[in-house]
Design an enzyme around this catalytic site. Structure first.
Site, PDB file in Angstrom:
ATOM      1  N   ILE A  72       0.829  -1.212   0.000  1.00 39.59           N
ATOM      2  CA  ILE A  72       0.000   0.000   0.000  1.00 39.59           C
ATOM      3  C   ILE A  72       0.866   1.265   0.000  1.00 39.59           C
ATOM      4  CG2 ILE A  72      -1.648   1.297   1.445  1.00 39.59           C
ATOM      5  CD1 ILE A  72      -2.708  -1.535   2.336  1.00 39.59           C
ATOM      6  N   TYR A  95      -0.750  -7.495  17.220  1.00 42.18           N
ATOM      7  CA  TYR A  95      -0.975  -6.691  16.020  1.00 42.18           C
ATOM      8  C   TYR A  95      -2.186  -5.761  16.228  1.00 42.18           C
ATOM      9  CZ  TYR A  95      -2.191  -5.373  11.220  1.00 42.18           C
ATOM     10  OH  TYR A  95      -2.501  -4.652  10.081  1.00 42.18           O
ATOM     11  N   LYS A 140      -2.391  -1.524  16.398  1.00 45.95           N
ATOM     12  CA  LYS A 140      -3.235  -0.733  15.484  1.00 45.95           C
ATOM     13  C   LYS A 140      -4.238   0.110  16.278  1.00 45.95           C
ATOM     14  CE  LYS A 140      -1.152  -1.597  11.980  1.00 45.95           C
ATOM     15  NZ  LYS A 140      -0.680  -0.578  11.049  1.00 45.95           N
ATOM     16  N   THR A 177      -1.288  -8.035  -0.175  1.00 46.25           N
ATOM     17  CA  THR A 177       0.094  -7.548  -0.074  1.00 46.25           C
ATOM     18  C   THR A 177       0.934  -8.550   0.724  1.00 46.25           C
ATOM     19  OG1 THR A 177      -0.221  -6.462   2.042  1.00 46.25           O
ATOM     20  CG2 THR A 177      -0.733  -5.144   0.085  1.00 46.25           C
TER      21      THR A 177
HETATM   22  N1  LIG Z   1      -2.915  -5.159   3.386  1.00 44.35           N
HETATM   23  C1  LIG Z   1      -3.990  -5.097   4.154  1.00 44.35           C
HETATM   24  O1  LIG Z   1      -5.004  -5.778   3.916  1.00 44.35           O
HETATM   25  C2  LIG Z   1      -4.021  -4.199   5.341  1.00 44.35           C
HETATM   26  C3  LIG Z   1      -5.190  -4.162   6.125  1.00 44.35           C
HETATM   27  C4  LIG Z   1      -5.224  -3.323   7.223  1.00 44.35           C
HETATM   28  C5  LIG Z   1      -4.136  -2.534   7.527  1.00 44.35           C
HETATM   29  N2  LIG Z   1      -3.011  -2.597   6.760  1.00 44.35           N
HETATM   30  C6  LIG Z   1      -1.875  -1.756   7.144  1.00 44.35           C
HETATM   31  O2  LIG Z   1      -1.338  -1.134   5.991  1.00 44.35           O
HETATM   32  C7  LIG Z   1       0.042  -0.875   6.182  1.00 44.35           C
HETATM   33  C8  LIG Z   1       0.818  -1.315   4.947  1.00 44.35           C
HETATM   34  O3  LIG Z   1       0.694  -2.697   4.839  1.00 44.35           O
HETATM   35  P1  LIG Z   1       0.882  -3.507   3.471  1.00 44.35           P
HETATM   36  O4  LIG Z   1      -0.306  -4.355   3.364  1.00 44.35           O
HETATM   37  O5  LIG Z   1       1.262  -2.620   2.385  1.00 44.35           O
HETATM   38  O6  LIG Z   1       2.088  -4.457   3.927  1.00 44.35           O
HETATM   39  P2  LIG Z   1       3.467  -4.865   3.222  1.00 44.35           P
HETATM   40  O7  LIG Z   1       3.284  -5.020   1.771  1.00 44.35           O
HETATM   41  O8  LIG Z   1       3.981  -5.996   4.017  1.00 44.35           O
HETATM   42  O9  LIG Z   1       4.373  -3.564   3.480  1.00 44.35           O
HETATM   43  C9  LIG Z   1       4.848  -3.277   4.754  1.00 44.35           C
HETATM   44  C10 LIG Z   1       5.884  -2.182   4.667  1.00 44.35           C
HETATM   45  O10 LIG Z   1       6.394  -1.956   5.983  1.00 44.35           O
HETATM   46  C11 LIG Z   1       7.802  -1.883   5.930  1.00 44.35           C
HETATM   47  N3  LIG Z   1       8.418  -2.431   7.142  1.00 44.35           N
HETATM   48  C12 LIG Z   1       8.212  -3.636   7.709  1.00 44.35           C
HETATM   49  N4  LIG Z   1       9.012  -3.780   8.788  1.00 44.35           N
HETATM   50  C13 LIG Z   1       9.736  -2.639   8.901  1.00 44.35           C
HETATM   51  C14 LIG Z   1      10.735  -2.185   9.798  1.00 44.35           C
HETATM   52  N5  LIG Z   1      11.182  -2.931  10.820  1.00 44.35           N
HETATM   53  N6  LIG Z   1      11.269  -0.960   9.610  1.00 44.35           N
HETATM   54  C15 LIG Z   1      10.875  -0.204   8.576  1.00 44.35           C
HETATM   55  N7  LIG Z   1       9.926  -0.566   7.686  1.00 44.35           N
HETATM   56  C16 LIG Z   1       9.365  -1.782   7.847  1.00 44.35           C
HETATM   57  C17 LIG Z   1       8.210  -2.725   4.712  1.00 44.35           C
HETATM   58  O11 LIG Z   1       9.362  -2.179   4.125  1.00 44.35           O
HETATM   59  P3  LIG Z   1      10.798  -2.861   4.152  1.00 44.35           P
HETATM   60  O12 LIG Z   1      10.587  -4.341   4.234  1.00 44.35           O
HETATM   61  O13 LIG Z   1      11.459  -2.394   2.913  1.00 44.35           O
HETATM   62  O14 LIG Z   1      11.405  -2.285   5.371  1.00 44.35           O
HETATM   63  C18 LIG Z   1       7.037  -2.554   3.754  1.00 44.35           C
HETATM   64  O15 LIG Z   1       7.281  -1.512   2.852  1.00 44.35           O
HETATM   65  C19 LIG Z   1       0.449  -1.594   7.455  1.00 44.35           C
HETATM   66  O16 LIG Z   1       0.555  -0.673   8.498  1.00 44.35           O
HETATM   67  C20 LIG Z   1      -0.712  -2.535   7.715  1.00 44.35           C
HETATM   68  O17 LIG Z   1      -0.887  -2.811   9.075  1.00 44.35           O
HETATM   69  C21 LIG Z   1      -2.926  -3.401   5.657  1.00 44.35           C
END
Ligand SMILES: NC(=O)c1ccc[n+]([C@@H]2O[C@H](COP(=O)([O-])OP(=O)(O)OC[C@H]3O[C@@H](n4cnc5c(N)ncnc54)[C@H](OP(=O)(O)O)[C@@H]3O)[C@@H](O)[C@H]2O)c1
Length: 378
Positions: free
Chosen positions: A82, A241, A245, A281
């Site tokens: 995202i 988790y 949040k 994702t």
């Molecule tokens: N996807 C969904 O359905 C969903 C639903 C509800 C909420 N969310 C929220 O949306 C946000 C984005 O999630 P996403 O779905 O896009 O997940 P994702 O594809 O796993 O991306 C997560 C991002 O967080 C970064 N990250 C992870 N650990 C880190 C660390 N220790 N230090 C710095 N950066 C870190 C990663 O970058 P690097 O690995 O390059 O560091 C990656 O760019 C999250 O906060 C998640 O809780 C997502």
């Protein structure tokens, strides 16, 4: 329901039953709570796909400015998912986007930036995407990032707190905090706080914006405010988790109130939070059924670009004029009762202030020219 969400109940259970049994029961109960909510949200995704009443953003929306020349944004966790979609959307409109990633090599980060830019047809050539390092497991890397940002840019229009991890095993950072708590919540509070002077320098048409990407998983859980690090109560990755949040949302509300206080009023910043929808994702790498049936998840979930729509809405829409709201599908919604409880918000703010006080002091001593106020103090 209240009892199983109360930390005292679990302390009592520890006294009566063997620890390993209680740990397993806690994990099962919290997993059921989150999977039931997940099922409801998958139905919501299907409804969204079929309904014309749910707002979906197209490339040109009248309330979303298309020319972001001279805008600077920071998107945490923009290396994929995202965050990457949101970063590309801002770049397309001409914004300079600094994406953070925990990737340690400069070459890897430069490659990410190039690939991201190549995949976008920019409508405005003034933009750029840069990938800078932050590992949210280390508060010191937040310091380094902010110091570099102040030196190279100094003024920030949009901060998207998006980086996150989900359902990781019990682990503690070198700063002493549980992984979900520090990565998803505490380090982002620190980042926001240290960037306040830069946000205040943004002089575009409206106030600067902070967008906290939270999650609907906060609904069925309470925060164990007496044991946020799961040191005396059982650990469940599902609880950890959801709790992180929930803390993000409570912090958003607390900070929105702080910004209306005598101290906070001098900062021209809007802060809001959101659930991005269930998007396919890398976040689901630890969810067994998504790993087993990725095709089914791709069919049911929205794409990362669709997941970024509410993020972009909160960052840019001219419809948003105030702080302290929770959004889903580009509309505001009531978050959980627990999250809106002011007593709990104040307690979380007190704890957060104590957890970060020494770091803020150290930062102010190291960078007196970018001094920030005492955290969340009225
Ligand atoms: N996807 C969904 O359905 C969903 C639903 C509800 C909420 N969310 C929220 O949306 C946000 C984005 O999630 P996403 O779905 O896009 O997940 P994702 O594809 O796993 O991306 C997560 C991002 O967080 C970064 N990250 C992870 N650990 C880190 C660390 N220790 N230090 C710095 N950066 C870190 C990663 O970058 P690097 O690995 O390059 O560091 C990656 O760019 C999250 O906060 C998640 O809780 C997502």
């Amino acid at each position: 329901m209240l009892a199983i969400n109360d930390y005292k109940f679990w302390l009592l259970m520890y006294r009566i039953f063997p620890k390993n049994i209680i740990d397993t029961v806690f994990t099962i109960i919290t997993a059921i709570q989150l999977y039931l909510l997940g099922a409801r949200y998958v139905l919501k995704e299907i409804h969204r796909k079929l309904s014309s009443k749910v707002r979906k953003l197209s490339a040109n929306e009248p309330d979303i400015p298309d020319d972001l020349t001279d805008y600077v944004a920071v998107v945490t966790g923009g290396s994929r998912g995202i965050g990457l979609s949101a970063a590309k959307d801002l770049y397309r409109r001409g914004c300079i986007v600094i994406v953070t990633s925990s990737a340690s090599s400069q070459m890897e980060r430069d490659k990410m930036a190039e690939e991201a830019k190549e995949s976008v047809k920019a409508t405005n050539n003034s933009g750029n995407i840069l990938v800078w390092p932050i590992d949210f497991r280390e508060m010191s890397s937040v310091f380094d990032f902010v110091a570099r940002f102040n030196k190279e840019y100094g003024s920030l229009d949009i901060l998207i707190n998006n980086a996150g991890v989900m359902f990781v095993d019990k682990n503690f950072t070198s700063d002493g905090f549980e992984y979900h708590y520090q990565i998803n919540y505490l380090s982002h509070v620190l980042l926001t706080w240290l960037l306040l002077p830069a946000l205040n320098k943004a002089d575009k048409k409206g106030p600067a914006r902070v967008v906290n990407v939270s999650s609907s998983t906060h609904y069925p859980r309470c925060a164990f405010l007496d044991d946020l690090q799961s040191q005396i109560t059982p650990y469940s990755a599902f609880h950890a988790y959801a709790q992180s949040k929930l803390c993000q949302i409570m912090f958003t509300y607390y900070m929105a109130n702080w910004l209306r206080s005598d101290v906070g009023q001098s900062y021209r910043v809007l802060i809001n939070c959101l659930h991005p929808g269930v998007a396919m994702t890398g976040l689901y790498q630890y969810v067994w059924w998504v790993r087993l049936f990725p095709w089914l998840a791709s069919f049911l979930f929205r794409t990362a670009d669709e997941g970024a729509e509410t993020v972009i809405y909160c960052a840019l829409s001219t419809e948003i004029e105030s702080s302290g709201y929770y959004y889903e599908d580009c509309s505001s919604l009531r978050s959980s009762k627990f999250s809106m409880n002011k007593i709990y918000q104040n307690r979380l703010a007190d704890l957060t202030r104590k957890q970060l006080a020494k770091l803020i002091e150290k930062y102010n001593q190291t960078y007196p020219e970018y001094k920030v106020p005492q955290i969340l103090a009225y």
